[in-house]
Design a protein around this motif. Structure first.
Motif, PDB file in Angstrom:
ATOM      1  N   ASN A   1      44.081   9.082  14.866  1.00  0.00           N
ATOM      2  CA  ASN A   1      43.615   8.851  16.225  1.00  0.00           C
ATOM      3  C   ASN A   1      44.409   9.731  17.183  1.00  0.00           C
ATOM      4  O   ASN A   1      45.216  10.553  16.772  1.00  0.00           O
ATOM      5  N   ASN A   2      44.181   9.567  18.468  1.00  0.00           N
ATOM      6  CA  ASN A   2      44.857  10.418  19.442  1.00  0.00           C
ATOM      7  C   ASN A   2      46.235   9.900  19.811  1.00  0.00           C
ATOM      8  O   ASN A   2      46.905  10.484  20.652  1.00  0.00           O
ATOM      9  N   ASP A   3      46.647   8.809  19.209  1.00  0.00           N
ATOM     10  CA  ASP A   3      47.940   8.211  19.542  1.00  0.00           C
ATOM     11  C   ASP A   3      48.980   8.583  18.494  1.00  0.00           C
ATOM     12  O   ASP A   3      49.526   9.665  18.494  1.00  0.00           O
ATOM     13  N   SER A   4      49.206   7.697  17.546  1.00  0.00           N
ATOM     14  CA  SER A   4      50.261   7.957  16.566  1.00  0.00           C
ATOM     15  C   SER A   4      49.914   7.477  15.173  1.00  0.00           C
ATOM     16  O   SER A   4      50.762   7.476  14.291  1.00  0.00           O
ATOM     17  N   VAL A   5      48.668   7.072  14.953  1.00  0.00           N
ATOM     18  CA  VAL A   5      48.300   6.450  13.688  1.00  0.00           C
ATOM     19  C   VAL A   5      47.482   7.416  12.830  1.00  0.00           C
ATOM     20  O   VAL A   5      46.551   8.063  13.313  1.00  0.00           O
ATOM     21  N   THR A   6      47.850   7.500  11.564  1.00  0.00           N
ATOM     22  CA  THR A   6      47.094   8.267  10.581  1.00  0.00           C
ATOM     23  C   THR A   6      46.725   7.350   9.427  1.00  0.00           C
ATOM     24  O   THR A   6      47.552   6.575   8.951  1.00  0.00           O
TER      25      THR A   6
ATOM     26  N   TYR B   1      40.576   3.715  -3.875  1.00  0.00           N
ATOM     27  CA  TYR B   1      40.809   2.279  -3.983  1.00  0.00           C
ATOM     28  C   TYR B   1      41.937   1.780  -3.088  1.00  0.00           C
ATOM     29  O   TYR B   1      42.180   0.579  -3.013  1.00  0.00           O
ATOM     30  N   SER B   2      42.638   2.689  -2.405  1.00  0.00           N
ATOM     31  CA  SER B   2      43.772   2.297  -1.575  1.00  0.00           C
ATOM     32  C   SER B   2      43.657   2.916  -0.195  1.00  0.00           C
ATOM     33  O   SER B   2      43.184   4.047  -0.041  1.00  0.00           O
ATOM     34  N   LEU B   3      44.111   2.175   0.811  1.00  0.00           N
ATOM     35  CA  LEU B   3      44.116   2.653   2.192  1.00  0.00           C
ATOM     36  C   LEU B   3      45.509   2.437   2.763  1.00  0.00           C
ATOM     37  O   LEU B   3      46.097   1.360   2.628  1.00  0.00           O
ATOM     38  N   ILE B   4      46.040   3.457   3.419  1.00  0.00           N
ATOM     39  CA  ILE B   4      47.380   3.395   3.996  1.00  0.00           C
ATOM     40  C   ILE B   4      47.303   3.755   5.469  1.00  0.00           C
ATOM     41  O   ILE B   4      46.634   4.727   5.850  1.00  0.00           O
ATOM     42  N   ARG B   5      47.972   2.949   6.308  1.00  0.00           N
ATOM     43  CA  ARG B   5      48.123   3.287   7.718  1.00  0.00           C
ATOM     44  C   ARG B   5      49.557   3.747   7.951  1.00  0.00           C
ATOM     45  O   ARG B   5      50.497   3.022   7.649  1.00  0.00           O
ATOM     46  N   TRP B   6      49.714   4.942   8.492  1.00  0.00           N
ATOM     47  CA  TRP B   6      51.029   5.544   8.706  1.00  0.00           C
ATOM     48  C   TRP B   6      51.242   5.733  10.201  1.00  0.00           C
ATOM     49  O   TRP B   6      50.470   6.418  10.871  1.00  0.00           O
ATOM     50  N   ASN B   7      52.274   5.115  10.739  1.00  0.00           N
ATOM     51  CA  ASN B   7      52.639   5.313  12.138  1.00  0.00           C
ATOM     52  C   ASN B   7      53.562   6.525  12.220  1.00  0.00           C
ATOM     53  O   ASN B   7      54.701   6.489  11.752  1.00  0.00           O
ATOM     54  N   ARG B   8      53.072   7.591  12.797  1.00  0.00           N
ATOM     55  CA  ARG B   8      53.826   8.839  12.803  1.00  0.00           C
ATOM     56  C   ARG B   8      55.063   8.774  13.699  1.00  0.00           C
ATOM     57  O   ARG B   8      55.996   9.555  13.521  1.00  0.00           O
ATOM     58  N   LYS B   9      55.069   7.853  14.675  1.00  0.00           N
ATOM     59  CA  LYS B   9      56.225   7.733  15.569  1.00  0.00           C
ATOM     60  C   LYS B   9      57.371   6.976  14.914  1.00  0.00           C
ATOM     61  O   LYS B   9      58.530   7.358  15.037  1.00  0.00           O
ATOM     62  N   THR B  10      57.031   5.898  14.214  1.00  0.00           N
ATOM     63  CA  THR B  10      58.071   5.053  13.618  1.00  0.00           C
ATOM     64  C   THR B  10      58.301   5.359  12.146  1.00  0.00           C
ATOM     65  O   THR B  10      59.327   4.969  11.587  1.00  0.00           O
ATOM     66  N   GLY B  11      57.339   6.037  11.517  1.00  0.00           N
ATOM     67  CA  GLY B  11      57.427   6.296  10.087  1.00  0.00           C
ATOM     68  C   GLY B  11      57.018   5.114   9.228  1.00  0.00           C
ATOM     69  O   GLY B  11      57.067   5.184   7.993  1.00  0.00           O
ATOM     70  N   LYS B  12      56.568   4.029   9.845  1.00  0.00           N
ATOM     71  CA  LYS B  12      56.203   2.813   9.110  1.00  0.00           C
ATOM     72  C   LYS B  12      54.885   3.008   8.359  1.00  0.00           C
ATOM     73  O   LYS B  12      53.926   3.561   8.879  1.00  0.00           O
ATOM     74  N   ILE B  13      54.857   2.527   7.117  1.00  0.00           N
ATOM     75  CA  ILE B  13      53.670   2.605   6.277  1.00  0.00           C
ATOM     76  C   ILE B  13      53.192   1.192   5.937  1.00  0.00           C
ATOM     77  O   ILE B  13      53.985   0.346   5.530  1.00  0.00           O
ATOM     78  N   ILE B  14      51.919   0.947   6.128  1.00  0.00           N
ATOM     79  CA  ILE B  14      51.312  -0.340   5.769  1.00  0.00           C
ATOM     80  C   ILE B  14      50.166  -0.082   4.807  1.00  0.00           C
ATOM     81  O   ILE B  14      49.269   0.728   5.095  1.00  0.00           O
ATOM     82  N   ARG B  15      50.185  -0.742   3.665  1.00  0.00           N
ATOM     83  CA  ARG B  15      49.101  -0.640   2.695  1.00  0.00           C
ATOM     84  C   ARG B  15      48.094  -1.746   2.975  1.00  0.00           C
ATOM     85  O   ARG B  15      48.440  -2.922   2.990  1.00  0.00           O
ATOM     86  N   ILE B  16      46.853  -1.348   3.178  1.00  0.00           N
ATOM     87  CA  ILE B  16      45.789  -2.294   3.527  1.00  0.00           C
ATOM     88  C   ILE B  16      44.929  -2.522   2.296  1.00  0.00           C
ATOM     89  O   ILE B  16      44.384  -1.584   1.717  1.00  0.00           O
ATOM     90  N   LYS B  17      44.810  -3.772   1.893  1.00  0.00           N
ATOM     91  CA  LYS B  17      44.055  -4.111   0.695  1.00  0.00           C
ATOM     92  C   LYS B  17      42.704  -4.720   1.069  1.00  0.00           C
ATOM     93  O   LYS B  17      42.584  -5.419   2.072  1.00  0.00           O
ATOM     94  N   PRO B  18      41.677  -4.481   0.258  1.00  0.00           N
ATOM     95  CA  PRO B  18      40.381  -5.129   0.500  1.00  0.00           C
ATOM     96  C   PRO B  18      40.524  -6.651   0.430  1.00  0.00           C
ATOM     97  O   PRO B  18      41.278  -7.171  -0.400  1.00  0.00           O
ATOM     98  N   PRO B  19      39.817  -7.383   1.284  1.00  0.00           N
ATOM     99  CA  PRO B  19      39.906  -8.848   1.244  1.00  0.00           C
ATOM    100  C   PRO B  19      39.189  -9.467   0.054  1.00  0.00           C
ATOM    101  O   PRO B  19      39.372 -10.642  -0.240  1.00  0.00           O
ATOM    102  N   LEU B  20      38.374  -8.667  -0.641  1.00  0.00           N
ATOM    103  CA  LEU B  20      37.612  -9.160  -1.784  1.00  0.00           C
ATOM    104  C   LEU B  20      37.937  -8.343  -3.014  1.00  0.00           C
ATOM    105  O   LEU B  20      38.151  -7.132  -2.936  1.00  0.00           O
ATOM    106  N   ASP B  21      37.986  -9.004  -4.170  1.00  0.00           N
ATOM    107  CA  ASP B  21      38.146  -8.272  -5.434  1.00  0.00           C
ATOM    108  C   ASP B  21      36.864  -7.549  -5.813  1.00  0.00           C
ATOM    109  O   ASP B  21      36.895  -6.447  -6.386  1.00  0.00           O
ATOM    110  N   THR B  22      35.728  -8.179  -5.506  1.00  0.00           N
ATOM    111  CA  THR B  22      34.424  -7.572  -5.777  1.00  0.00           C
ATOM    112  C   THR B  22      33.478  -7.902  -4.627  1.00  0.00           C
ATOM    113  O   THR B  22      33.610  -8.938  -3.970  1.00  0.00           O
ATOM    114  N   LEU B  23      32.505  -7.015  -4.388  1.00  0.00           N
ATOM    115  CA  LEU B  23      31.424  -7.299  -3.461  1.00  0.00           C
ATOM    116  C   LEU B  23      30.429  -8.227  -4.154  1.00  0.00           C
ATOM    117  O   LEU B  23      30.543  -8.509  -5.344  1.00  0.00           O
TER     118      LEU B  23
END
Length: 276
Positions: free
Chosen positions: A172-177, A183-205
Motif C-alpha cells: 500500500n502507500n503507507d508501510s505495509v507489504t 498457501y501462505s500470506l504474510i503481512r510485513w510492516n516495513r517501518k517496524t520490521g514486524k511480520i505477521i503470518r495470516i492463516k485461512p480461517p477454514l481448512d477447506t472450502l
C-alpha cells in the motif's frame, strides 16, 4: 461489479462477432495509466470498452505472429516509458514499445539462479516497483533492474521460512507489504520490521478445496482481495478477517472458475481471467 449490486458480467468470445473478446480463454487483464483495459487471451490482446462490452484485437504490425494471435498470459504497462511487458504461453517474455512498434525478447532461462539453484518457472504475473520490474513465477520471484537484460532472484529483506518462495507481492502507500506463496500470506510492516503470518480461517472450502492466496489486489478501502480457489475469491479486511465468495456453483464441470488472473479497476470492478 461491486458498485451495482455485485453483478457478475460474463465476457465471451464469439467467432461471428469481431467486437467480442479475442479468445476463448482470458489469461490476464490490466488497466493502463490512460484508463484503457486490456485483456490477454488465447486469441491475442483485446482492447476493451467495458461500458459497452466491446473489444478490438490489438494489431502488432509485422512483429512476432505469436503476439498478434497468440496466447498472451500476462500484460503490464511500464508507466516510466509507456512500454508493455508481455508474457506468452510458451514462456517467452517480450518488452514491447507501442510508440515505435519495436520489441525486445528476454530469455527467462538465462536468468541468475536463486539460492536453491532454481531458474524462473512459468510466468504468473508482473508488477513494477521503483526502478525494477518484478516477475512472479511458479518457482519464485525474479526482478529486472532498469537498463539491464538479465533477471535476478528476489530475496526478501526480511527473514522468512527457507522454503517460502514468494509468488506475489503488493504494497500500500503507507508501510505495509503483503507477500504470498499460494498457501501462505504474510503481512510485513516495513517501518517496524514486524511480520505477521495470516492463516485461512477454514481448512477447506465448502466443496472440499484447500483455500489459497493468489493474485493479490488492494482496493481503495484497504481490503486485500485474492483468488481463493477454483471458483472462489477471498477478501481480507483491515481487521484481518477473511471472507470467501463463491463465484461458480460447480466449476469443475467445465473448468469455469479456473481463475488465471485478477485485478480491480479504478471504478471498483473486479476482473477475473477465466475460461471464456
Amino acid at each position: 461489479d461491486r458498485k451495482h449490486g455485485d453483478r457478475i458480467i460474463p465476457l465471451k468470445h464469439d467467432p461471428s462477432d469481431a467486437l467480442s473478446i479475442a479468445g476463448d480463454f482470458m489469461w490476464d487483464a490490466y488497466q493502463d495509466a490512460d484508463g484503457t483495459i486490456w485483456c490477454g487471451t488465447t486469441g491475442g490482446l483485446s482492447r476493451c470498452n467495458p461500458s459497452k462490452s466491446l473489444f478490438r484485437l490489438y494489431q502488432f504490425g509485422d512483429l512476432d505472429p505469436a503476439l498478434r494471435q497468440g496466447h498472451i498470459t500476462v500484460i503490464r504497462e511500464d508507466e516510466r516509458d509507456k512500454s508493455w511487458w508481455i508474457g506468452l504461453i510458451d514462456g517467452k517474455l517480450v518488452h514491447y514499445f507501442p510508440q515505435s512498434n519495436k520489441l525486445e525478447k528476454l530469455d527467462l532461462q538465462k536468468s541468475v539462479r536463486d539460492p536453491q539453484g532454481h531458474l524462473p518457472g512459468g510466468l504468473i504475473s508482473i508488477r513494477l516497483y521503483g526502478d525494477s520490474v518484478f516477475f512472479f513465477t511458479t518457482k519464485g520471484t525474479w526482478f529486472l533492474l532498469q537498463g539491464q537484460k538479465i533477471l535476478f532472484p528476489y530475496v526478501p529483506p526480511v527473514k522468512l521460512d527457507k522454503d517460502f518462495r514468494v509468488q506475489d507481492i503488493i504494497s500500500n502507500n503507507d508501510s505495509v507489504t503483503y507477500l504470498c506463496n499460494y498457501y501462505s500470506l504474510i503481512r510485513w510492516n516495513r517501518k517496524t520490521g514486524k511480520i505477521i503470518r495470516i492463516k485461512p480461517p477454514l481448512d477447506t472450502l465448502e466443496n472440499g478445496q484447500k483455500p489459497v492466496f493468489g493474485f493479490l489486489n488492494l482496493a481503495n478501502d484497504g481490503k486485500l482481495w485474492f483468488v481463493a480457489g477454483f471458483g472462489w475469491i477471498g477478501c481480507l479486511d483491515v481487521h484481518d478477517h477473511i471472507s470467501y465468495i463463491k463465484m461458480q456453483d460447480d466449476p469443475k464441470l467445465d473448468y469455469n472458475g479456473y481463475y488465471s488472473s485478477m485485478f480491480i479497476d479504478r471504478s471498483g470492478k473486479i476482473w477475473l481471467g477465466n475460461n471464456g
